[in-house]
Scaffold this active site. Structure first.
Site, PDB file in Angstrom:
ATOM      1  N   HIS A  81      -2.431   6.880   3.848  1.00  0.00           N
ATOM      2  CA  HIS A  81      -3.010   5.674   3.253  1.00  0.00           C
ATOM      3  C   HIS A  81      -4.268   5.335   4.043  1.00  0.00           C
ATOM      4  O   HIS A  81      -4.267   5.334   5.276  1.00  0.00           O
ATOM      5  CB  HIS A  81      -2.009   4.523   3.327  1.00  0.00           C
TER       6      HIS A  81
ATOM      7  N   CYS B  85       0.816  -1.217   0.000  1.00  0.00           N
ATOM      8  CA  CYS B  85       0.000   0.000   0.000  1.00  0.00           C
ATOM      9  C   CYS B  85       0.849   1.266   0.000  1.00  0.00           C
ATOM     10  O   CYS B  85       0.315   2.363  -0.148  1.00  0.00           O
ATOM     11  CB  CYS B  85      -0.941  -0.014   1.196  1.00  0.00           C
TER      12      CYS B  85
ATOM     13  N   ASN C 136     -10.079   0.195   1.969  1.00  0.00           N
ATOM     14  CA  ASN C 136      -8.639   0.191   1.695  1.00  0.00           C
ATOM     15  C   ASN C 136      -8.399  -0.225   0.244  1.00  0.00           C
ATOM     16  O   ASN C 136      -8.577  -1.386  -0.104  1.00  0.00           O
ATOM     17  CB  ASN C 136      -7.950  -0.779   2.655  1.00  0.00           C
TER      18      ASN C 136
END
Ligand code: COA
Length: 363
Positions: A290, A137, A320
């Site tokens: 993030h 990520c 996410n």
């Protein structure tokens, strides 16, 4: 010479699935998850996610995000500006690209070809080199720094397209309620350009500083075990569950809070030291983290004494989306009028690998 983000774009699948939809098993007939809206919201801040259909791969979402960014880069407004149509504006701008970098952990194909090559072909970016980056990520943060580095060491090269694209719902274990509810699909893209503006001193612009880090001792905490050369499929093997991500949620959570806290502190301290004027979070217009779990961001903010409003969060809508989450946020902020020329913004990411990092950018 500065490396500046001159345009942004994003794409998410049309299918929007709420927490209640998951609990009712309404998004895909076979999968009813033993969960509820209250648990997901209170543990993560997630309210919905966008889920790709069977025919949609990472490159499809990356392509749409890229097109949006290319249209913005050329300033095409639907009425002309040199290009006859949106497609013509995209084609023209694509030819000005020197590099295409796609950060993804869910490429169209395992290793070869890269997802970036697929997008390069589809937009007709004939002059661009293309490659993927695997940094979980944190991939977009890595990608931005990689693009800036490539542009700075190649004198004749000026523009790069940096994309984060992931389709995590295709590698989620839909029998594991502790992980599957966390993920969504999407892509975000930026066009970065080497400009004549200064990158330090008065009037500095663009990417000022990046921190990139990794802790490979945490490989087991977020891992897709099957399909690679460590664990390839075997002839005749019967697969009862597709390859999927396994996660030690608690371990990742602890790593993430520390990574976010330390990356923010270090970026501010290092930039302050090099410019001779101490920087604090008060100097930042936004922190763009993030979007994995709102609680991670809140915990880091609390440790640093940074108010929640300083962080841009859209996790409630998208969950996410891995490497796509930061560029999706940047595009929403940009198009929503939240970013102004000269704003100091800080991105911060963490993810599988384990990896972490952040960028300090003057918008
Ligand atoms: N719905 C309802 N209950 C659930 C659930 C769900 N979707 N998922 C787990 N639970 C239950 C568990 O079964 C457990 O029940 P029990 O106490 O009866 O055994 C309880 O909730 C607590 O589970 P636990 O895993 O300890 O929750 P947690 O507070 O640690 O939160 C995460 C779990 C995943 C939200 C949290 O660990 C996390 O966010 N980690 C980081 C993950 C991440 O960001 N990954 C991506 C990094 S890029």
């Amino acid at each position: 010479m500065a490396t500046e983000i001159i345009a942004t774009g994003k794409a998410v699948p049309a299918r929007r699935v709420t927490n209640d939809d998951l609990a009712r098993g309404e998004w895909i007939a076979a999968t009813k998850i033993d969960t509820n809206d209250e648990w997901i919201r209170s543990h993560t801040g997630i309210g919905a996610r966008h889920i790709a259909d069977e025919d949609t791969a990472a490159s499809d979402l990356a392509l749409e995000a890229a097109k949006q960014a290319l249209v913005m880069a050329v300033g095409w407004d639907g009425t002309g500006n040199g290009a006859a149509s949106r497609e013509a504006a995209i084609a023209e701008t694509a030819l000005t690209l020197d590099f295409i970098i796609i950060a993804t952990v869910t490429p169209d194909f395992l290793g070869c070809p890269s997802t970036a090559c697929i997008v390069q072909d589809k937009i007709g970016a004939k002059n661009a080199a293309a490659m993927d980056i695997t940094a979980g990520c944190t991939g977009f943060v890595y990608g931005l720094e990689t693009a800036a580095g490539l542009l700075s060491i190649n004198k004749g090269r000026k523009r790069a397209l940096v994309i984060g694209a992931d389709v995590l719902t295709k590698v989620a274990n839909w029998n594991d309620r502790g992980t599957c509810v966390l993920f969504g699909d999407g892509s975000g893209a930026v066009v970065v350009e080497k400009t004549g503006n200064p990158s330090e001193g008065p009037g500095k612009r663009g990417l000022l500083r990046t921190i990139l880090g990794a802790d490979g001792s945490g490989t087991e905490y977020l891992i897709n075990r099957r399909g690679g050369t460590r664990n390839p499929w075997k002839t005749g093997e019967i697969v009862d569950i597709p390859p999927h991500l396994e996660m030690d949620g608690r371990a990742v959570y602890n790593f993430a809070v520390k990574a976010v806290t330390e990356t923010i502190s270090r970026l501010l301290a290092e930039e302050g030291a090099s410019s001779g004027a101490a920087l604090t979070f008060n100097d930042l217009a936004w922190i763009v983290p993030h979007q994995a779990n709102a609680r991670i961001v809140q915990a880091a903010g609390k440790r640093l004494g940074i108010p929640e409003e300083k962080f841009f969060l859209n996790i409630e809508e998208y969950a996410n989306t891995s490497a796509a989450s930061i560029p999706i946020a940047l595009d929403e902020m940009n198009r929503g009028g939240k970013l102004h020329k000269g704003d100091l913004i800080l991105t911060v990411g963490f993810g599988g690998g384990l990896t972490y990092g952040g960028n300090l950018i003057v918008w």
